[in-house]
Design a protein around this motif. Structure first.
Motif, PDB file in Angstrom:
ATOM      1  N   VAL A 168      34.097  43.826  13.301  1.00 19.88           N
ATOM      2  CA  VAL A 168      33.487  42.542  13.636  1.00 19.88           C
ATOM      3  C   VAL A 168      34.530  41.567  14.164  1.00 19.88           C
ATOM      4  O   VAL A 168      34.291  40.823  15.127  1.00 19.88           O
ATOM      5  CB  VAL A 168      32.778  41.945  12.403  1.00 19.88           C
ATOM      6  N   ALA A 169      35.701  41.544  13.541  1.00 19.73           N
ATOM      7  CA  ALA A 169      36.748  40.588  13.916  1.00 19.73           C
ATOM      8  C   ALA A 169      37.662  41.098  15.014  1.00 19.73           C
ATOM      9  O   ALA A 169      38.545  40.368  15.476  1.00 19.73           O
ATOM     10  CB  ALA A 169      37.581  40.227  12.684  1.00 19.73           C
ATOM     11  N   GLY A 170      37.473  42.344  15.444  1.00 22.05           N
ATOM     12  CA  GLY A 170      38.348  42.905  16.468  1.00 22.05           C
ATOM     13  C   GLY A 170      38.253  42.155  17.788  1.00 22.05           C
ATOM     14  O   GLY A 170      37.166  41.766  18.221  1.00 22.05           O
ATOM     15  N   LEU A 171      39.391  41.931  18.425  1.00 22.41           N
ATOM     16  CA  LEU A 171      39.421  41.222  19.703  1.00 22.41           C
ATOM     17  C   LEU A 171      39.135  42.186  20.853  1.00 22.41           C
ATOM     18  O   LEU A 171      39.466  43.373  20.775  1.00 22.41           O
ATOM     19  CB  LEU A 171      40.787  40.568  19.912  1.00 22.41           C
ATOM     20  N   PRO A 172      38.530  41.703  21.937  1.00 22.12           N
ATOM     21  CA  PRO A 172      38.286  42.559  23.111  1.00 22.12           C
ATOM     22  C   PRO A 172      39.592  43.135  23.642  1.00 22.12           C
ATOM     23  O   PRO A 172      40.661  42.516  23.520  1.00 22.12           O
ATOM     24  CB  PRO A 172      37.649  41.593  24.123  1.00 22.12           C
ATOM     25  N   ARG A 290      46.771  30.240   7.886  1.00 22.24           N
ATOM     26  CA  ARG A 290      47.657  31.405   7.801  1.00 22.24           C
ATOM     27  C   ARG A 290      47.248  32.462   8.814  1.00 22.24           C
ATOM     28  O   ARG A 290      46.077  32.760   8.992  1.00 22.24           O
ATOM     29  CB  ARG A 290      47.612  31.991   6.380  1.00 22.24           C
ATOM     30  N   ARG A 291      48.234  33.033   9.484  1.00 23.81           N
ATOM     31  CA  ARG A 291      47.992  34.082  10.478  1.00 23.81           C
ATOM     32  C   ARG A 291      47.450  35.330   9.804  1.00 23.81           C
ATOM     33  O   ARG A 291      47.987  35.782   8.785  1.00 23.81           O
ATOM     34  CB  ARG A 291      49.307  34.403  11.187  1.00 23.81           C
ATOM     35  N   VAL A 292      46.390  35.925  10.354  1.00 21.81           N
ATOM     36  CA  VAL A 292      45.799  37.143   9.795  1.00 21.81           C
ATOM     37  C   VAL A 292      45.455  38.102  10.924  1.00 21.81           C
ATOM     38  O   VAL A 292      45.294  37.702  12.073  1.00 21.81           O
ATOM     39  CB  VAL A 292      44.518  36.839   8.981  1.00 21.81           C
ATOM     40  N   ASP A 293      45.323  39.360  10.560  1.00 28.95           N
ATOM     41  CA  ASP A 293      44.891  40.389  11.495  1.00 28.95           C
ATOM     42  C   ASP A 293      43.410  40.656  11.270  1.00 28.95           C
ATOM     43  O   ASP A 293      42.865  40.379  10.191  1.00 28.95           O
ATOM     44  CB  ASP A 293      45.703  41.670  11.265  1.00 28.95           C
ATOM     45  N   ALA A 294      42.748  41.204  12.284  1.00 32.93           N
ATOM     46  CA  ALA A 294      41.320  41.491  12.173  1.00 32.93           C
ATOM     47  C   ALA A 294      41.012  42.378  10.968  1.00 32.93           C
ATOM     48  O   ALA A 294      39.976  42.226  10.319  1.00 32.93           O
ATOM     49  CB  ALA A 294      40.819  42.151  13.453  1.00 32.93           C
ATOM     50  N   THR A 295      41.925  43.286  10.643  1.00 36.62           N
ATOM     51  CA  THR A 295      41.694  44.202   9.527  1.00 36.62           C
ATOM     52  C   THR A 295      41.745  43.508   8.173  1.00 36.62           C
ATOM     53  O   THR A 295      41.380  44.111   7.158  1.00 36.62           O
ATOM     54  CB  THR A 295      42.743  45.329   9.547  1.00 36.62           C
ATOM     55  N   GLU A 296      42.182  42.240   8.139  1.00 37.84           N
ATOM     56  CA  GLU A 296      42.280  41.507   6.879  1.00 37.84           C
ATOM     57  C   GLU A 296      40.997  40.762   6.519  1.00 37.84           C
ATOM     58  O   GLU A 296      40.964  40.057   5.509  1.00 37.84           O
ATOM     59  CB  GLU A 296      43.440  40.516   6.930  1.00 37.84           C
TER      60      GLU A 296
END
Length: 310
Positions: A168-172, A290-296
């Motif tokens: 869901v949070a993954g970037l194009p 805070r910086r996060v990755d899509a997997t978080e």
């Protein structure tokens, strides 16, 4: 209710397909047809009809078609071009002798009667996607769409939920990331973030310095040290000017009446996603960015789900 575990799942046995997510692309008419075949299972989105009203048509005949009305008309025309839902479902083996596929029926039943509901609203560079995740016991069903015409229906064991949230949070693939002025972690008063951001959005940069000075020494970096006012002004400005998207998640405990709600909020900046976490220090409202990755996303939602279902 037992706490939901959204930690990283263990590996699936090699060669094992049982329990892996199953996905189907369905048009809205097909989805509604299957929901009716599943005993009239309610879908998680509002069944409003986007057809313009007679009053709206009367105004537009004189004043011109609005952008919203044009989008509504395009939506209606897109639905009108779709094939008969029963025919399409039969060709795909999802409807046999009037009986819907058992897996689809089960997924739609879970969407209608979950223990925990998670609604996700994602907007990236103007493209909006909505996803509805529903969980009960060891099973999860999801429904997602970007245009309201074609939907993805999926169902899987709960151990696969973290990976699905990451989707869901993954970037194009074509989304370009660059450096950001906003540090990887910073903690600041909510009042500063709210008032300072409004000053930037309204073009009153002259007020930003005064607002920042009022909170001098209150902004902290990842080590807990005070951030200089000049850096704070730059960070506040960047939080407005760099924003390219947002993600909002709403969690509700349906078994408890749906009244207990938790919220997660992310903002997409030049270097990627940043989570906005509200908290209190000595009675004062603050926000951690805070910086996060899509997997978080699963890890971010874990404490909220634990609190909602406690």
């Amino acid at each position: 209710m037992a706490t939901i575990d959204l930690t990283t799942p263990g590996p699936v046995a090699e060669g094992t397909l049982e329990g892996l997510p199953r996905r189907l692309a369905l048009t809205r008419p097909e989805l509604e047809f299957l929901a009716e075949a599943a005993g009239g299972a309610p879908l998680p989105f509002a069944p409003e009809d986007p057809t313009p009203s007679a009053a709206a048509n009367a105004f537009e005949s004189r004043l011109g078609q609005s952008r919203g009305a044009a989008e509504d008309q395009s939506y209606v025309e897109a639905l009108a071009t779709l094939h008969d839902p029963a025919e399409g479902l039969e060709k795909r083996g999802l409807l046999v002798d009037g009986t819907a596929d058992a897996g689809v029926v089960g997924a739609l039943g879970l969407l209608a009667t979950p223990a925990v509901a998670l609604d996700l609203d994602v907007n990236i560079s103007g493209v909006r996607a909505r996803a509805w995740h529903r969980q009960r016991g060891g099973a999860v069903a999801t429904l997602a769409t970007t245009d309201g015409v074609v939907f993805e229906l999926a169902w899987f064991e709960a151990q696969h939920w973290p990976a699905e949230l990451g989707r869901v949070a993954g970037l194009p693939d074509d989304h370009v990331l660059t450096d950001s002025t906003v540090p990887a972690a910073i903690d600041l008063p909510y009042e500063l973030l709210d008032a300072g951001g409004e000053a930037v959005r309204s073009g009153r940069a002259d007020l930003l310095g005064t607002i920042v000075a009022h909170h001098a020494g209150d902004v902290r970096d990842a080590a807990g040290d005070a951030v200089p006012d000049a850096t704070v002004s730059s960070v506040i400005s960047s939080l407005v000017t760099e924003t390219q998207g947002r993600l909002r998640g709403l969690v509700a405990d349906i078994d408890a009446g749906g009244e207990a709600v938790g919220v997660v909020s992310w903002v997409l900046l030049a270097d990627g996603w940043h989570v906005l976490r509200s908290h209190q220090v000595d009675g004062a409202n603050r926000v951690e960015v805070r910086r996060v990755d899509a997997t978080e996303l699963a890890a971010t939602l874990g404490p909220i789900l634990a609190e909602v279902t406690a």
